[in-house]
Scaffold this active site. Structure first.
Site, PDB file in Angstrom:
ATOM      1  N   GLU A 229       0.891  -1.161   0.000  1.00 26.02           N
ATOM      2  CA  GLU A 229       0.000   0.000   0.000  1.00 26.02           C
ATOM      3  C   GLU A 229       0.929   1.211   0.000  1.00 26.02           C
ATOM      4  O   GLU A 229       1.535   1.529   1.021  1.00 26.02           O
ATOM      5  CB  GLU A 229      -0.904  -0.071   1.232  1.00 26.02           C
ATOM      6  CG  GLU A 229      -2.180   0.704   1.050  1.00 26.02           C
ATOM      7  CD  GLU A 229      -2.028   2.120   1.507  1.00 26.02           C
ATOM      8  OE1 GLU A 229      -1.719   2.976   0.651  1.00 26.02           O
ATOM      9  OE2 GLU A 229      -2.200   2.362   2.701  1.00 26.02           O
ATOM     10  N   CYS A 263      -1.988   8.906   2.415  1.00 25.88           N
ATOM     11  CA  CYS A 263      -1.797   8.370   1.075  1.00 25.88           C
ATOM     12  C   CYS A 263      -3.003   8.675   0.189  1.00 25.88           C
ATOM     13  O   CYS A 263      -2.850   8.943  -0.995  1.00 25.88           O
ATOM     14  CB  CYS A 263      -1.503   6.875   1.125  1.00 25.88           C
ATOM     15  SG  CYS A 263      -2.644   5.956   2.134  1.00 25.88           S
TER      16      CYS A 263
END
Ligand code: NDP
Length: 455
Positions: A229, A263
């Site tokens: 990720e 993110c």
């Protein structure tokens, strides 16, 4: 990197942590592997789930204490830290309540006989995690894998050792057996050694592209599965039929939350020409209204960046963007302060040959792009190495849905910022990584989906 707690609000060193030796790493691996081969990991799931229930209760009873640790260590606003701790409790409870259903055998119709797929743990996992959500990132890995029976070793980021230690203690207090979850203060070389060890069967990393590429290569070399990720350069699309005031408010929140160090933060704002001016005006007002200060002060609305290095790196990126032709619409500089504060910043007129066009800005810096129509939106949105999340604002839901299906990311939210919830899959495509965390998909990443056929 040394394991140190340095308060990003004033850069004062609070504590240093002793790294683990190779011998301690070996002991941790041996304990984790022994647990994997025990009846606890391989036996009935009902033995494991009470740990998650207890962990959820413990975190909820200690929200204030844990939130304060996170805020002091990486600068998150105290209200957001509380939210993160509560979300962790929800994730633990979600898997405690649903893992049995997710891991139940699945029947298949087959001409070869009675067939089903069982779900078994695969062994010890190595997780490498970042500082931006110092508890949530850990829980995303621990909760599904504890339910599945995979022991987890974790290397947390060097700047959040207090969170790392506090979380490990909570898991132990919740009744997890030795080896189920081990925090390791280790070097990158020690991580590589663990990944190469035969007792380890999978690797999960959340962090930068660079770290992801290195760690996934190590996993691939040893023929082990990994999930990644990584970063994102998410779009926040404002269509000409949007509720502009709401889009501007949520857009500012989507960019400035956690001082922009998310993110899935909205990083590229793609606004239709017709509404560009009123959107930019309202959006700028929200940036102007922020109150910089101590993350522990309830009235602060923008905290510091997590480290001095992060601040310096962001300042360089903004300077380079401007040197390459971007216009500074608002902000643009570090704030003179003992802490790591950067002005909330808005850049416009970013051309494709500007390095900023493709870069992720991990801080409170928004990029504005003005476009004509839906095709141009899709082209710009997909002109990115990343593919994590995205948001579309419109009052025409059918139009927004059509656009959502054309955007190359792992997640798209309509009329909301990109969010997270225990029951929803989280992850991306392209250089944002692969694999999914949370939901029923997250728990299936590291299990042996074993087919049994009776002829
Ligand atoms: P890193 O990727 O450097 O750090 C994340 C984790 O990976 C940390 O635990 C770090 O350890 C570890 N790590 C880094 N390199 C290696 C390696 N070669 N082997 C083993 N472990 C490694 O992220 P940064 O903190 O430097 O943040 C920089 C960028 O990363 C951001 O700009 C953003 O793009 C991205 N990022 C993305 C996040 C997300 O949620 N997807 C979260 C944080 C960052 P250590 O701290 O000891 O270096």
């Amino acid at each position: 990197m040394p394991y140190q707690t340095v308060n990003p609000f004033n850069n004062q060193l609070i504590n240093e942590y002793t790294p683990h030796t190779d011998q301690q790493v070996e002991q941790a691996l041996a304990k984790a592997d022994a647990l994997y081969h025990s009846g606890w990991a391989k036996g009935d799931i009902d033995q494991r789930l009470p740990v998650l229930h207890k962990l959820a209760d413990l975190m909820e009873s200690r929200v204030e204490e844990l939130a304060t640790i996170a805020s002091q260590e990486m600068g998150k606003l105290i209200a957001q830290s509380r939210g993160e701790v509560k979300l962790c409790a929800q994730i633990a409870r979600y898997y405690a309540d649903n893992a049995k259903k997710f891991l139940a055998p699945v029947r298949y119709e087959s001409s070869l006989g009675e067939a089903w797929v069982e779900h078994h743990p695969i062994g010890v996992l190595m997780a490498v995690e970042p500082w931006n959500f110092p508890f949530y990132q850990l829980m995303r890995v621990l909760a599904p894998n504890l339910a599945a029976g995979n022991p987890v070793l974790v290397k947390h980021a060097g700047i959040v050792p207090h969170c790392a230690q506090a979380f490990e203690q909570l898991v132990a207090e919740a009744g997890a057996p030795q080896g189920a979850y081990t925090n390791l203060f280790i070097s990158q070389q020690q991580v590589a050694n663990i990944i190469a060890d035969d007792r380890v069967q999978g690797v999960a990393l959340t962090g930068s592209e660079k770290a992801g590429s290195i760690v996934a290569s190590q996993a691939a070399k040893a023929l082990k599965k990994s999930t990644l990720e990584l970063g994102g350069n998410d779009v926040f699309v404002v269509l000409d039929d949007s509720d502009i005031a709401r889009a501007a408010k949520i857009g500012a929140q989507a960019r400035l939350s956690n001082a922009g160090q998310v993110c899935t933060a909205a990083k590229r704002f793609i606004v239709q020409e017709k509404v560009a001016e009123p959107f930019l005006q309202a959006f700028t007002e929200h940036f102007r209204a922020v109150k910089i200060g101590d993350p522990l002060d309830e009235t602060t609305t923008l905290g510091p960046l997590s480290s001095r290095e992060a601040l310096e790196g962001l300042a360089k990126q903004v300077d380079a963007a401007v040197q390459n032709g971007a216009k500074l619409h608002y902000g643009g500089k570090p704030i003179p302060h003992d802490g790591n504060f950067f002005e909330p910043t808005i850049l416009t007129h970013i051309s494709r040959d500007n390095p900023a066009y493709f870069e992720e800005f991990f801080g409170p810096v928004a990029q504005i792009y003005v476009v004509k129509d839906d095709d141009e939106i899709v082209k710009l949105a997909n002109d990115s190495h990343y593919g994590l999340g995205g948001a579309i604002f419109s009052t025409d839901i059918e139009r927004a849905k059509k656009l959502a299906s054309r955007i190359e990311t792992g997640m798209v939210y309509i009329n909301s910022l990109t969010d997270t919830a225990p029951e929803l899959p989280f992850g991306g495509v392209k250089r944002s990584g692969f694999g999914r965390e949370l939901s029923d998909l997250g728990i299936k990443e590291f299990v042996n989906q074993k087919l049994v056929v009776v002829s």
